[in-house]
Design an enzyme around this catalytic site. Structure first.
Site, short mmCIF file in Angstrom:
data_model
loop_
_atom_site.label_atom_id
_atom_site.label_comp_id
_atom_site.label_asym_id
_atom_site.label_seq_id
_atom_site.Cartn_x
_atom_site.Cartn_y
_atom_site.Cartn_z
N ASP A 130 0.88 -1.16 0.00
CA ASP A 130 0.00 0.00 0.00
C ASP A 130 0.93 1.22 0.00
OD1 ASP A 130 -2.05 1.79 0.05
OD2 ASP A 130 -3.10 0.90 1.75
C1 BGC Z 1 -4.82 3.44 -0.02
C2 BGC Z 1 -4.90 2.43 -1.16
C3 BGC Z 1 -4.66 3.13 -2.46
C4 BGC Z 1 -3.32 3.82 -2.42
C5 BGC Z 1 -2.98 4.54 -3.70
C6 BGC Z 1 -3.56 4.28 -0.09
O1 BGC Z 1 -3.65 5.35 0.79
O2 BGC Z 1 -4.88 2.78 1.21
O3 BGC Z 1 -6.14 1.79 -1.15
O4 BGC Z 1 -4.74 2.22 -3.52
O5 BGC Z 1 -3.33 4.77 -1.37
O6 BGC Z 1 -3.78 5.66 -3.84
#
Ligand code: BGC
Length: 751
Positions: A230
């Site tokens: 993530d």
């Molecule tokens: C989120 C993810 C997301 C990623 C990219 C993170 O803060 O938890 O779900 O895909 O950011 O935007």
């Protein structure tokens, strides 16, 4: 550049390998000259958030317009695998059009508490529904040659302290509640990528958890794609690569650490090569299916059409005294009330926020019909909307106007829900209630003599107070994406038959929720003390009244269930056949939900959903519907043997239209899986005696003990004590067996 033979990770330098284990920018992977082009990753789960310049991960910056589909909490309520697959495929096509190779979704974490800030992005409180949702979604996206990325692996069920919190979960609960959706998706839909979560799982960051990323994901489930972090989830890059993480996003500028670790041997080269191979393969997989489209715009009209069908199917009719469907001929004067009627809640906040290609609202959609429509805002947002002091801050003027309008109408349609800021990535909801001003308005409207139809917008459930008993009809409107306004009016007027069912229980009160005492934890730790008793597994086992049960959803017709037949099949699956008849006056879709219970086992939930099928029937039409259950339907995770086991025993199959509306029941005797566990020194005498081989080896000793005790083992309590004794413990009891004897017996019994 695509003509070269694939890059060979074993030929890359340490510096090249290190650089491939993190991205090239916020939304791109790293390239290797012209041998490995960079590919683009983009959110997200219910619409493309393709940022072009200076992308940001926080959802603040704008993105290219794309279709905004109903977020998962809505779409999963359709229980419609084909439709979910179609939404996935449309997302895949839009990704292609916008030059995106990897779509960051679906979100398949369990909705553990109604307060979870990202519940709107997740499918269900139930692992089976979440898995079916994820499988269909991934199949759809990848059918277009775009990688899906199921997320967030694993046990990311809250936003509070999400970067650090340690989720403490026992292994049976992990295997039976928090991992199965990921397992189903990995085994059946074979995603090309998967995203690990921020949090720790039982003490180790998910990004550094070898057990999760390598043993479970790759070795046990056969995942062969790329594991991406993530955004910002990596704490120790070297430990992460060693554990099974392939790609850190966004790049942290610490390639040197990986290179040093490769140089001094503290990171085995094989781990970095595995990561590079995963990236090379991902690029090749997505390139092979790339459409020859110049990056540009999505096909807005085609997207809207799918989004409209998806929104209609997401809507759940909770209650109806016959007021719905609305018809201009019987109730021409319509008061449309509530700020959401004109300014719809379509989505939640954070990284999944999409710039829609279109917006529809309930007010305009009603205005396009033959009703005589009036609108009153009823309440406004802003400031402190929850809690006792909210009363003082909310002037009655807007509500007064709305009540007066309702009094002069034939029916009032009231759009209430959670304010925009209440549901977002990064924080959990503070309250299960609707804002005070809305509750106040509802109570006053219900007190009029005009029938009141209430539609609730929100990505997770809210408490439906006393007022719900006075509503003429009640609709769970979720967050429905850009076509939600039209879809809602279609369902309220019967232009579309309601067909959605709750994938999350609506409890009576927050204190009834299973994780009430544990959520969201404290001191950087959250204990999953409710164990497997999540959602309806808790309410149904503890016999707690709920507002609307899991699986509930009304139609404008009725169904009868009869003739339930259960057949255990040789391949381990189970065929459930049931006859369903449309006994009402309109066409409608029945949703047959199959629950399995192990009789007399209080340590297992009384209801576990193991299968479902939908069928659309004309009035009086009947059909024999088959629901196939897989070989896990009767199994439980054995924490000692660390594998799935199905015990021989009595089970009950229940088929219903919700977990509390069981229409047909059948007992089954399952013969068990026939597996035996190898005996160990600490296996009990009873365990030794439970297999033929164990009995053979042990009987001489049993006779000896019995003789030496002068037949005392024949007394029932002595006999039981003896049976429960681990064999190795007998060594200390002076009956002449040694540790070596035990070891020899174990070896002999295990052949
Ligand atoms: C989120 C993810 C997301 C990623 C990219 C993170 O803060 O938890 O779900 O895909 O950011 O935007």
């Amino acid at each position: 550049m695509t003509d070269h033979a694939p890059l060979d990770p074993s030929k890359l330098t340490d510096a090249q390998l290190a650089s491939l284990t993190s991205g090239g920018s916020v939304w791109d992977t790293e390239a290797v000259g012209d041998r490995l082009p960079a590919i683009v990753l983009s959110d997200g789960p219910h619409g493309l958030r393709r940022q072009v310049q200076g992308g940001d991960a926080l959802g603040i910056g704008d993105s290219i317009p794309a279709t905004l589909f109903p977020p998962a909490a809505g779409l999963s309520s359709s229980w419609d695998r084909d439709l979910i697959r179609e939404v996935g495929a449309t997302l895949g096509r839009e990704a292609q059009a916008l030059g995106v190779s990897v779509l960051l979704g679906p979100g398949i974490n369990i909705r553990r508490s109604p307060l979870g800030g990202r519940n709107f992005e997740y499918a269900s409180e139930d692992p089976f529904v979440s898995g079916e949702y994820g499988v269909a979604f991934v199949e759809g996206v990848q059918s277009q040659g775009v990688s899906a990325t199921p997320k967030h692996f694993a046990v990311n069920n809250q936003e509070t302290d999400r970067f650090r919190v340690d989720a403490r979960v026992d292994e049976r609960t992990l295997r039976e509640i928090y991992l199965p959706a990921f397992e189903a998706v990995v085994r059946r839909a074979k995603p090309w990528a998967l995203m690990c979560s921020y949090n720790k799982v039982n003490g180790t960051y998910a990004s550094e958890c070898h057990w999760l990323l390598t043993e479970v994901l790759r070795e046990q489930w056969g995942f062969d794609g790329l594991v991406v972090s993530d955004w910002g989830a990596v704490v120790d890059r070297v430990a992460a690569v060693a554990a099974g993480l392939d790609l850190e996003m966004p790049p942290s500028g610490t390639d040197g650490k990986v290179q040093d670790a490769l140089g001094d041997g503290s990171l085995p080269r094989a781990d970095a090569e595995r990561a590079a191979r995963a990236l090379i393969q991902l690029e090749a997989r997505t390139r092979a299916a790339r459409l020859a489209l110049p990056p540009g715009e999505v096909e807005a009209a085609a997207g809207s059409e799918v989004a409209l069908r998806a929104a209609r199917a997401s809507i759940v009719l909770l209650d109806n005294n016959g007021t719905l469907p609305l018809a201009p001929s019987s109730t021409p004067k319509l008061a449309v009330i509530g700020a959401f009627a004109a300014a719809p809640r379509m989505q939640g906040g954070g990284s999944s926020r999409v710039m829609p290609t279109n917006v529809t609202d309930v007010l305009s959609a009603f205005e396009a019909t033959d009703f005589d429509v009036r609108y009153a805002q009823g309440f406004e947002f802003g400031g402190s909307e929850f809690g006792s002091d909210a009363r003082e801050r909310n002037p009655h003027a807007l509500a007064d106007q709305a009540v007066e309008m309702a009094e002069n109408a034939d029916v009032a349609v009231v759009m209430v829900g959670l304010p925009d800021g209440a549901e977002s990535e990064g924080s959990d909801r503070a309250s299960i209630d609707l804002p005070w001003a809305q509750v106040d308005l509802l109570e006053r409207l219900i007190a009029t003599s005009t029938p009141v139809v209430v539609v609730v917008s929100g990505g997770s459930v809210v408490r439906l107070g006393q007022w719900r008993n006075g509503a003429a009809a009640l609709v769970q409107g979720w967050l429905l994406g850009q076509e939600g306004g039209r879809a809602t009016v279609d369902v309220l007027t019967g232009a579309t038959e309601p067909s959605g069912h709750l994938a999350e229980t609506i409890p009576l009160d927050y204190a009834d929720t299973p994780s009430y005492r544990y959520f969201p934890g404290r001191d950087q730790e959250v204990v999953y003390g409710e164990g497997m008793f999540v959602g309806y597994r808790h309410y149904d086992s503890a016999q707690i009244d709920v507002a609307y049960p899991f699986g509930h959803g009304l139609t404008y017709t009725t169904f009868e269930y009869s003739d339930l037949r259960v057949q255990l099949q040789d391949n381990g699956t189970t065929a459930i056949d049931v006859t369903i008849t449309n006994s009402g006056g309109r066409v409608g879709t029945a949703l047959a939900q199959v629950y399995v219970r192990q009789d007399g086992d209080p340590q297992s939930p009384v209801h576990s959903l193991r299968g479902f099928e939908r069928v659309t029937l004309a009035p009086s039409e009947g059909v024999d519907l088959r629901v196939e259950l897989d070989d896990r339907a009767f199994a439980a995770w054995n924490v000692h043997e660390r594998r799935w086991r199905t015990a021989a025993g009595k089970f009950t199959i229940e088929v219903g239209e919700s977990s509390r509306d069981i229409r047909a029941t059948a007992p089954v005797h399952h013969p068990g899986d026939g597996l035996t566990a190898p005996v160990e020194p600490l296996s009990t005498i009873a365990e030794w005696l439970s297999t033929e081989r164990g009995r053979e080896v042990l009987m001489p000793l049993v006779r000896k003990v019995s003789d030496s005790a002068g037949g005392a083992t024949a007394a029932p309590e002595m006999r039981e004590m003896f049976l429960q004794m681990p064999l190795a413990k007998l060594v200390a009891f002076g009956i002449g067996i040694t540790e070596a004897d035990v070891a020899a017996m174990v070896a002999k019994a295990n052949g």
